[in-house]
Design a protein around this motif. Sequence first.
Motif: not given
Length: 115
Positions: A80-106
């Motif tokens: 598997t490749e650590p990539r993902a695509v998400f779709f959502f609908r909004t008219q609002k501005k804001g912040k996008l936050y992404a979290l990832s978890y490495c089994n060794i480095h947290g």
Amino acid sequence: MLSQTIKSGDWKGEKHVPVIEYEKEGDLVKVEVSVGKEIPHPNTPEHHIAWIQLWFHPEDGAFPILVGKVEFSNHTDPLTEPRAVFFFRTQKKGKLYALSYCNIHGLWENEVTLE
């Protein structure tokens, strides 16, 4: 505190930091989150990205909203490749936050402003 254990950095020099790229067409937002864009991250049973989460915090919102989570459960052939695509609908501005978890480095995070 959990926030003290989450690491960040420049994704161009640190392979664990999630990269957030988005396109917006009207109210439809397409977001791709990947890990290891500039420096590939290992993807083996011993060292891998286990999951990616995407959150959206509207400018006028009291708290962030979980857009989605993708788990990567296979780290042998087929890989598997650590990539993902998400779709959502909004008219609002804001912040996008992404979290990832490495089994060794947290836990690792990144953020971008959604215009």
